[in-house]
Scaffold this motif. Sequence first.
Motif, PDB file in Angstrom:
ATOM      1  N   ASP A  19       5.263  -2.851  -4.151  1.00  0.00           N
ATOM      2  CA  ASP A  19       5.331  -2.230  -2.624  1.00  0.00           C
ATOM      3  C   ASP A  19       4.427  -2.890  -1.706  1.00  0.00           C
ATOM      4  O   ASP A  19       3.337  -3.347  -2.078  1.00  0.00           O
ATOM      5  CB  ASP A  19       4.992  -0.823  -2.661  1.00  0.00           C
ATOM      6  CG  ASP A  19       5.972   0.042  -3.867  1.00  0.00           C
ATOM      7  OD1 ASP A  19       7.080  -0.380  -4.129  1.00  0.00           O
ATOM      8  OD2 ASP A  19       5.424   1.038  -4.427  1.00  0.00           O
ATOM      9  N   LYS A  20       4.850  -2.624  -0.251  1.00  0.00           N
ATOM     10  CA  LYS A  20       4.066  -3.563   0.945  1.00  0.00           C
ATOM     11  C   LYS A  20       2.832  -2.569   0.811  1.00  0.00           C
ATOM     12  O   LYS A  20       1.614  -3.584   1.108  1.00  0.00           O
ATOM     13  CB  LYS A  20       4.587  -3.641   1.949  1.00  0.00           C
ATOM     14  CG  LYS A  20       6.153  -4.529   1.732  1.00  0.00           C
ATOM     15  CD  LYS A  20       6.809  -4.617   3.255  1.00  0.00           C
ATOM     16  CE  LYS A  20       7.965  -5.360   2.927  1.00  0.00           C
ATOM     17  NZ  LYS A  20       8.868  -5.636   3.923  1.00  0.00           N
ATOM     18  N   ALA A  21       2.750  -1.417   0.874  1.00  0.00           N
ATOM     19  CA  ALA A  21       1.519  -0.600   1.337  1.00  0.00           C
ATOM     20  C   ALA A  21       0.693  -0.398   0.044  1.00  0.00           C
ATOM     21  O   ALA A  21       1.145  -0.347  -1.205  1.00  0.00           O
ATOM     22  CB  ALA A  21       2.001   0.669   1.825  1.00  0.00           C
ATOM     23  N   THR A  22      -0.595  -0.654   0.155  1.00  0.00           N
ATOM     24  CA  THR A  22      -1.698  -0.035  -0.892  1.00  0.00           C
ATOM     25  C   THR A  22      -1.750   1.651  -0.912  1.00  0.00           C
ATOM     26  O   THR A  22      -1.632   2.012   0.236  1.00  0.00           O
ATOM     27  CB  THR A  22      -2.957  -0.886  -0.736  1.00  0.00           C
ATOM     28  OG1 THR A  22      -3.681  -0.304   0.620  1.00  0.00           O
ATOM     29  CG2 THR A  22      -2.849  -2.264  -0.956  1.00  0.00           C
ATOM     30  N   ILE A  23      -1.973   2.121  -1.833  1.00  0.00           N
ATOM     31  CA  ILE A  23      -2.319   3.359  -2.002  1.00  0.00           C
ATOM     32  C   ILE A  23      -3.735   3.671  -2.276  1.00  0.00           C
ATOM     33  O   ILE A  23      -4.337   3.022  -3.176  1.00  0.00           O
ATOM     34  CB  ILE A  23      -1.377   3.910  -3.135  1.00  0.00           C
ATOM     35  CG1 ILE A  23       0.002   3.583  -2.953  1.00  0.00           C
ATOM     36  CG2 ILE A  23      -1.464   5.371  -3.325  1.00  0.00           C
ATOM     37  CD1 ILE A  23       0.833   3.995  -1.654  1.00  0.00           C
ATOM     38  N   SER A  24      -4.255   4.777  -1.691  1.00  0.00           N
ATOM     39  CA  SER A  24      -5.586   4.988  -1.942  1.00  0.00           C
ATOM     40  C   SER A  24      -5.688   6.361  -2.648  1.00  0.00           C
ATOM     41  O   SER A  24      -4.731   6.856  -3.162  1.00  0.00           O
ATOM     42  CB  SER A  24      -6.305   5.522  -0.555  1.00  0.00           C
ATOM     43  OG  SER A  24      -5.541   6.580  -0.121  1.00  0.00           O
ATOM     44  N   TYR A  25      -6.763   6.592  -3.362  1.00  0.00           N
ATOM     45  CA  TYR A  25      -6.878   7.695  -4.366  1.00  0.00           C
ATOM     46  C   TYR A  25      -6.357   8.979  -3.802  1.00  0.00           C
ATOM     47  O   TYR A  25      -5.528   9.780  -4.290  1.00  0.00           O
ATOM     48  CB  TYR A  25      -8.086   7.534  -5.182  1.00  0.00           C
ATOM     49  CG  TYR A  25      -8.441   8.833  -5.896  1.00  0.00           C
ATOM     50  CD1 TYR A  25      -8.279   8.704  -7.373  1.00  0.00           C
ATOM     51  CD2 TYR A  25      -8.836  10.050  -5.642  1.00  0.00           C
ATOM     52  CE1 TYR A  25      -8.196   9.625  -8.387  1.00  0.00           C
ATOM     53  CE2 TYR A  25      -9.109  11.042  -6.308  1.00  0.00           C
ATOM     54  CZ  TYR A  25      -8.758  10.749  -7.988  1.00  0.00           C
ATOM     55  OH  TYR A  25      -8.972  12.028  -8.539  1.00  0.00           O
ATOM     56  N   SER A  26      -6.864   9.242  -2.665  1.00  0.00           N
ATOM     57  CA  SER A  26      -6.476  10.491  -1.950  1.00  0.00           C
ATOM     58  C   SER A  26      -5.091  10.623  -1.536  1.00  0.00           C
ATOM     59  O   SER A  26      -4.776  11.681  -1.422  1.00  0.00           O
ATOM     60  CB  SER A  26      -7.374  10.496  -0.461  1.00  0.00           C
ATOM     61  OG  SER A  26      -6.826   9.603   0.327  1.00  0.00           O
ATOM     62  N   GLN A  27      -4.074   9.675  -1.771  1.00  0.00           N
ATOM     63  CA  GLN A  27      -2.817   9.895  -1.354  1.00  0.00           C
ATOM     64  C   GLN A  27      -2.073  10.169  -2.835  1.00  0.00           C
ATOM     65  O   GLN A  27      -0.789  10.297  -2.617  1.00  0.00           O
ATOM     66  CB  GLN A  27      -2.086   8.539  -0.949  1.00  0.00           C
ATOM     67  CG  GLN A  27      -2.617   8.127   0.549  1.00  0.00           C
ATOM     68  CD  GLN A  27      -2.100   6.767   1.048  1.00  0.00           C
ATOM     69  OE1 GLN A  27      -2.641   5.715   0.611  1.00  0.00           O
ATOM     70  NE2 GLN A  27      -0.955   6.749   1.723  1.00  0.00           N
ATOM     71  N   VAL A  28      -2.593   9.770  -3.835  1.00  0.00           N
ATOM     72  CA  VAL A  28      -2.259  10.264  -5.232  1.00  0.00           C
ATOM     73  C   VAL A  28      -1.964  11.637  -5.603  1.00  0.00           C
ATOM     74  O   VAL A  28      -3.042  12.336  -5.472  1.00  0.00           O
ATOM     75  CB  VAL A  28      -2.847   9.470  -6.547  1.00  0.00           C
ATOM     76  CG1 VAL A  28      -2.264   9.676  -7.679  1.00  0.00           C
ATOM     77  CG2 VAL A  28      -2.939   8.106  -6.078  1.00  0.00           C
TER      78      VAL A  28
END
Length: 178
Positions: free
Chosen positions: A115-124
């Motif tokens: 996926d192009k975007a990275t995911i932060s812990y707060s989004q999980v």
Amino acid sequence: MKYTSTIKDSKEYALLKDILYRLVLAVFITLALSVFIVYAFNLRLDIVKSDSMSPVFYEHDIVIIRAYDEYNVNDIIEYQMDGLSTPVTHRIVEKIGSGKSAIFITRGDANSNSDKATISYSQVNGKVVGIIEDGELLYQFIKDNYFLLLNILLGIWVLTSTVMGESEIRKHNIAKIQ
């Protein structure tokens, strides 16, 4: 006064009432336990909206999600992307950092690129801990009609309890007459 037997007083009728009563009670207990387990273990249920994770799970399957303090490479997580109304469920293919400052790179198993975007812990939202295949119709029906289902089950339970109670009263009255 002589008592005449009717279909309501037959053994078959009593057996049918008993089976119906036990069935309603079993459904009610199952639903209550399911709700308790979901809340006790802090679980969420979500419907998969695409086949990007096939062959692990497919569109219309239900994933069971649980939040954890730490997520690792190869965990399948559900996360909320900014600007999207529905969550995404993909596998972590790379992890940068640890704990609540971690950043994740994800990919659907059926996709060739990350996926192009990275995911932060707060989004999980959490990690996939279970899958219910083809459960969308049942999930949507229960979600949209849970109050109606609860009323129907309680109504059947009260009705069967009342009928069984009347049968016991009738037997007691007949015994007094004889």
